[in-house]
Design an enzyme around this catalytic site. Structure first.
Site, PDB file in Angstrom:
ATOM      1  N   GLU A  29       0.830  -1.195   0.000  1.00 60.26           N
ATOM      2  CA  GLU A  29       0.000   0.000   0.000  1.00 60.26           C
ATOM      3  C   GLU A  29       0.872   1.256   0.000  1.00 60.26           C
ATOM      4  O   GLU A  29       1.749   1.386   0.853  1.00 60.26           O
ATOM      5  CB  GLU A  29      -0.913   0.001   1.239  1.00 60.26           C
ATOM      6  N   GLU A  60      -4.633  -6.595   2.710  1.00 61.74           N
ATOM      7  CA  GLU A  60      -3.437  -7.308   3.173  1.00 61.74           C
ATOM      8  C   GLU A  60      -3.452  -8.787   2.800  1.00 61.74           C
ATOM      9  O   GLU A  60      -2.410  -9.362   2.458  1.00 61.74           O
ATOM     10  CB  GLU A  60      -3.257  -7.146   4.679  1.00 61.74           C
ATOM     11  N   PHE A  83       2.168  -1.612   8.759  1.00 64.56           N
ATOM     12  CA  PHE A  83       2.425  -1.880  10.179  1.00 64.56           C
ATOM     13  C   PHE A  83       2.264  -3.381  10.380  1.00 64.56           C
ATOM     14  O   PHE A  83       1.372  -3.982   9.787  1.00 64.56           O
ATOM     15  CB  PHE A  83       1.410  -1.159  11.081  1.00 64.56           C
ATOM     16  N   ASP A  85       0.991  -4.849  12.660  1.00 63.87           N
ATOM     17  CA  ASP A  85      -0.323  -5.114  13.246  1.00 63.87           C
ATOM     18  C   ASP A  85      -1.349  -5.570  12.204  1.00 63.87           C
ATOM     19  O   ASP A  85      -2.302  -6.258  12.532  1.00 63.87           O
ATOM     20  CB  ASP A  85      -0.841  -3.855  13.923  1.00 63.87           C
ATOM     21  N   PHE A  86      -1.143  -5.164  10.956  1.00 67.19           N
ATOM     22  CA  PHE A  86      -2.126  -5.494   9.915  1.00 67.19           C
ATOM     23  C   PHE A  86      -1.983  -6.929   9.414  1.00 67.19           C
ATOM     24  O   PHE A  86      -2.757  -7.396   8.596  1.00 67.19           O
ATOM     25  CB  PHE A  86      -2.040  -4.515   8.733  1.00 67.19           C
ATOM     26  N   ILE A  87      -0.980  -7.645   9.923  1.00 66.13           N
ATOM     27  CA  ILE A  87      -0.807  -9.030   9.498  1.00 66.13           C
ATOM     28  C   ILE A  87      -2.001  -9.879   9.933  1.00 66.13           C
ATOM     29  O   ILE A  87      -2.284 -10.921   9.354  1.00 66.13           O
ATOM     30  CB  ILE A  87       0.512  -9.633  10.039  1.00 66.13           C
ATOM     31  N   HIS A 129      -1.355  -0.196  16.316  1.00 66.86           N
ATOM     32  CA  HIS A 129      -0.280   0.225  15.409  1.00 66.86           C
ATOM     33  C   HIS A 129       1.091   0.187  16.086  1.00 66.86           C
ATOM     34  O   HIS A 129       2.007   0.890  15.661  1.00 66.86           O
ATOM     35  CB  HIS A 129      -0.508   1.654  14.924  1.00 66.86           C
TER      36      HIS A 129
HETATM   37  C1  TPP Z   1      -5.711  -3.213   7.777  1.00 69.18           C
HETATM   38  C2  TPP Z   1      -5.098  -1.887   7.567  1.00 69.18           C
HETATM   39  N1  TPP Z   1      -4.363  -1.663   6.470  1.00 69.18           N
HETATM   40  C3  TPP Z   1      -3.785  -0.471   6.259  1.00 69.18           C
HETATM   41  C4  TPP Z   1      -3.951   0.535   7.162  1.00 69.18           C
HETATM   42  C5  TPP Z   1      -3.262   1.878   6.945  1.00 69.18           C
HETATM   43  N2  TPP Z   1      -4.262   2.861   6.545  1.00 69.18           N
HETATM   44  C6  TPP Z   1      -4.879   3.633   7.447  1.00 69.18           C
HETATM   45  S1  TPP Z   1      -6.038   4.578   6.761  1.00 69.18           S
HETATM   46  C7  TPP Z   1      -5.705   3.998   5.227  1.00 69.18           C
HETATM   47  C8  TPP Z   1      -6.487   4.513   4.064  1.00 69.18           C
HETATM   48  C9  TPP Z   1      -7.929   4.276   4.209  1.00 69.18           C
HETATM   49  O1  TPP Z   1      -8.599   4.771   3.110  1.00 69.18           O
HETATM   50  P1  TPP Z   1     -10.168   4.871   3.103  1.00 69.18           P
HETATM   51  O2  TPP Z   1     -10.761   3.606   3.605  1.00 69.18           O
HETATM   52  O3  TPP Z   1     -10.571   5.336   1.770  1.00 69.18           O
HETATM   53  O4  TPP Z   1     -10.481   5.970   4.216  1.00 69.18           O
HETATM   54  P2  TPP Z   1     -10.018   7.498   4.230  1.00 69.18           P
HETATM   55  O5  TPP Z   1      -8.683   7.548   4.880  1.00 69.18           O
HETATM   56  O6  TPP Z   1     -10.008   7.971   2.850  1.00 69.18           O
HETATM   57  O7  TPP Z   1     -11.051   8.168   5.086  1.00 69.18           O
HETATM   58  C10 TPP Z   1      -4.702   3.045   5.272  1.00 69.18           C
HETATM   59  C11 TPP Z   1      -4.162   2.346   4.099  1.00 69.18           C
HETATM   60  C12 TPP Z   1      -4.712   0.266   8.310  1.00 69.18           C
HETATM   61  N3  TPP Z   1      -4.890   1.193   9.266  1.00 69.18           N
HETATM   62  N4  TPP Z   1      -5.294  -0.931   8.486  1.00 69.18           N
END
Ligand code: TPP
Lengths: 323, 319
Positions: A29, A60, A83, A85-87, A129
């Site tokens: 990502e 993931e 992170f 944690d996302f595993i 996180h």
């Molecule tokens: C499982 C997981 N993968 C990746 C992340 C890192 N992360 C946090 S917010 C985000 C983007 C989320 O995008 P969206 O769902 O469109 O919400 P927005 O931030 O646009 O409100 C990512 C990749 C996470 N927190 N949890």
């Protein structure tokens, strides 16, 4: 040789491996133009293009699974989770698929996949996180688990991880990205499963990993003032584990403290302490001591988080309780 | 839809409360007074406000990493939220959760969530509980365009539909998952199209129009309460700030941002209220003034509150 940060060392390892072998590619990502959540893949998109530095959706399971499938099909993917944690989202793909494929298929599949994940507390990122999860991965046959502490180790071990024919979990500590040290400019590798003595000593062995290596070195300086010379051993990999370097050190110092940031209960220290008890009991003058995080999720508020993270003082205390 | 003056003014207040709360956070984060990550909701206020206005206190929501707006719209307490974000012991989570984990079960807030896609299955569970207890309550799941690609989200859509659960999925499509534009992460243009795969209604609404969101969610809530199952509502909107405070946001152009800022949901709604004489300019100013005062009080409360003490660390690990 020049001074580089841990982050730059990792970036250089990726760049050099991608230049060397066109089967190496990156997926994760925001790893593309954005350069990765912590900046490790910066500049690689510009150099190698989007075919080799691939931004994925936030999925993931699919990242880890696709990396494993591509690896089994002949490529050498380096996947990044933002992170560790996302595993949790992707665990099946890692432990039921990637880790077991070769064994279940009677040796027919080879899965040369590297999975980079930052872990650790210290930036106020709270419970989802900030975890240190190495003991999860150590408990899964089929995975290798690398956990470098210095920039030099980070580069050499990442190169080995990418070249390794097994799925390798590569655990970076987010507080280490800014740490700098001497790193060779040319490509080099450090054998997986070979630890390193970070400080020589005669009175106690402190086995420490990742960020805790620095706490152990700090503790060793404090102990020196009290006339205790600590030897700091960094195994660098938890699977395979360099048993010899630990046992040889214990045979020399006759005392062992194991320090890690993962939760102490059932953490990597449990395995290392048990190994020492089984194989070096006669050399131990005192019980083995462990230093790890308390048995609770990582708290958000700074004073709680600072208290939560084990540090040099905890190590000093542990050493003094047996020396 | 004829709405009472009370409801309309409440919506107006809510949107302004979210706006001013977030602007205050922006300020304090820049000053280095807030630890960790802060994901601001600026520009998206109409979604949370419209959606939560269609709910009762007993209905449950699941939120995201960008949760302040959802929490405030569901009735979250300014002081307790502010104290939590500042890491104080008086906060909603006693300083242990921070911005990404604020919850208030009494208000039906099942928590902000640090895991993208983490809320969907929890919302399924909340809806399942409502159905099981025949309580007539509904659950509402907020999720982003990025989160819509997670397996958990798709699994939740499927399960909710197969079991005809009283659940409303509210997709906040702000165009990006961190730096990744929607067009790079999925082949469909409208996330609402995915509803068809699960045989539920899928509608697209202007996410910067609070009344449009309110109407669509009200319809879906009605359906859910009647036992007709879940719906998916896609709200097209935009986040003004970077993904998190500190994000240089180099992956999108200023023209795009300006275009969306011109569609600011608050003045738009305000103009409607002024025009229909639901609200006078003077009343509007008074409302904003009062909210600004409330937020200052919340900041003072947070700043005067103590940090948690270390013996509290091991509390609440188990019941
Ligand atoms: C499982 C997981 N993968 C990746 C992340 C890192 N992360 C946090 S917010 C985000 C983007 C989320 O995008 P969206 O769902 O469109 O919400 P927005 O931030 O646009 O409100 C990512 C990749 C996470 N927190 N949890």
């Amino acid at each position: 040789m020049s001074e580089k940060t841990y982050l730059q060392a990792l970036n250089e390892a990726l760049r050099q491996e991608m230049e060397r072998d066109e089967n190496v590619f990156i997926l994760g990502e925001d790893v593309g133009r954005f350069g990765g959540c912590f900046g490790v893949t910066q500049g690689l998109f510009d150099q190698f293009g989007e075919e080799r530095v691939m931004d994925t959706p936030i999925t993931e399971s699919a990242i880890v699974g696709a990396a494993s499938g591509a690896a089994a099909a002949g490529l050498r993917p380096v996947a990044e989770l933002m992170f560790v944690d996302f595993i949790g989202v992707a665990m099946d793909q890692l432990f039921n698929q990637a880790a077991k494929m070769r064994f279940m298929f009677g040796g027919k599949a080879t899965v040369p996949m590297t999975l980079r994940m930052p872990q650790g507390a210290g930036i106020g990122a709270a419970a989802q996180h900030s975890q240190s999860l190495e003991s999860w991965f150590m408990n899964i046959p089929g995975l290798k688990v690398v956990i470098p502490s210095t920039p030099r180790d980070a580069k050499g071990l990442l190169v080995s991880a990418i070249r390794d024919d097994n799925p390798v979990v590569f655990l970076e500590h987010k507080l280490l990205y800014g740490v700098s040290g001497e790193v060779p400019d040319e490509s080099y590798s450090i054998e997986l499963g070979k630890g390193e003595i970070k400080r020589e000593g005669t009175d106690v062995t402190i086995v420490a990993t990742s960020q805790m290596v620095y706490s152990a070195l700090e503790a060793a300086e404090k102990l020196k003032a009290d006339g205790i010379e600590a030897e700091v051993v960094d195994p660098r990999c938890l699977q395979p584990l360099d048993k010899d370097i630990i046992l040889d050190s214990v045979k020399k110092t006759h005392a062992l403290v194991v320090a890690h940031e993962a939760v102490q209960y059932s953490g990597p220290g449990a395995e290392i302490a048990a190994m020492a008890a089984e194989e070096a009991l006669d050399y131990l003058d005192a019980p083995v001591k462990r230093v790890g995080a308390p048995f609770c999720p990582v708290p958000f508020s700074p004073p709680l988080e600072q208290f939560y993270i084990p540090g040099a003082d905890n190590i000093v205390e542990a050493v003094k309780s047996i020396r | 839809m004829a709405l009472s003056k009370k409801t309309l003014i409440h919506m107006y207040e809510t949107m302004n409360r979210i706006r001013l709360f977030e602007q205050k956070l922006q300020e304090f984060f820049a000053a280095g007074e807030i630890p960790g990550f802060v994901h601001l909701y600026l520009g998206e206020e109409a979604v949370a406000t419209g959606a939560c206005s269609a709910l009762t206190d007993a209905d449950m929501i699941t939120s995201t990493h960008r949760g302040h707006g959802h929490l405030l719209a569901k009735g979250g307490d300014l002081k307790l939220m502010m104290a939590e974000i500042f890491g104080r012991s008086t906060g909603y989570c006693k300083g242990k959760g921070g911005s990404m984990h604020i919850a208030d079960l009494d208000l039906g807030i099942l928590g902000a969530n640090g895991i993208v896609g983490g809320g969907g299955p929890l919302a399924v569970g909340a809806a399942l509980a409502a159905k099981y207890k025949k309580s007539k309550e509904v659950a509402l799941c907020f999720f982003g365009d990025g989160a819509s690609n997670q397996g958990t989200t798709q699994e939740s859509l499927n399960m909710a539909s197969a079991w005809k659960l009283p659940l409303v999925f509210v997709n906040e499509n702000n165009g990006y998952g961190i730096s990744c534009p929607q067009c790079k992460s999925m082949a469909v243009v409208d996330i609402a199209d995915r509803a068809a795969a699960y045989d539920m209604p899928g509608v697209v609404v202007d996410g910067n129009d609070v009344l449009a969101v309110y109407e669509a969610v009200t319809e879906a809530v009605k359906r859910a309460r009647k036992g007709e199952g879940p719906s998916l509502i896609e709200c097209k909107t935009y986040r003004w700030r970077g993904h998190f405070e500190g994000d240089a946001c180099t992956y999108r152009c200023t023209e795009e941002l300006e275009e969306w800022m011109a569609k600011d949901p608050i003045p738009r709604f305000e103009a409607k209220l002024l025009e229909s004489k639901t609200l006078s300019r003077k009343e509007a100013d008074k409302i904003k003034e009062r909210i600004a005062g409330d937020i200052d009080d919340a900041v003072n409360f947070a700043k005067e509150s103590p940090m948690p003490l270390t013996p509290a660390l091991m509390d609440d690990v188990y019941a």
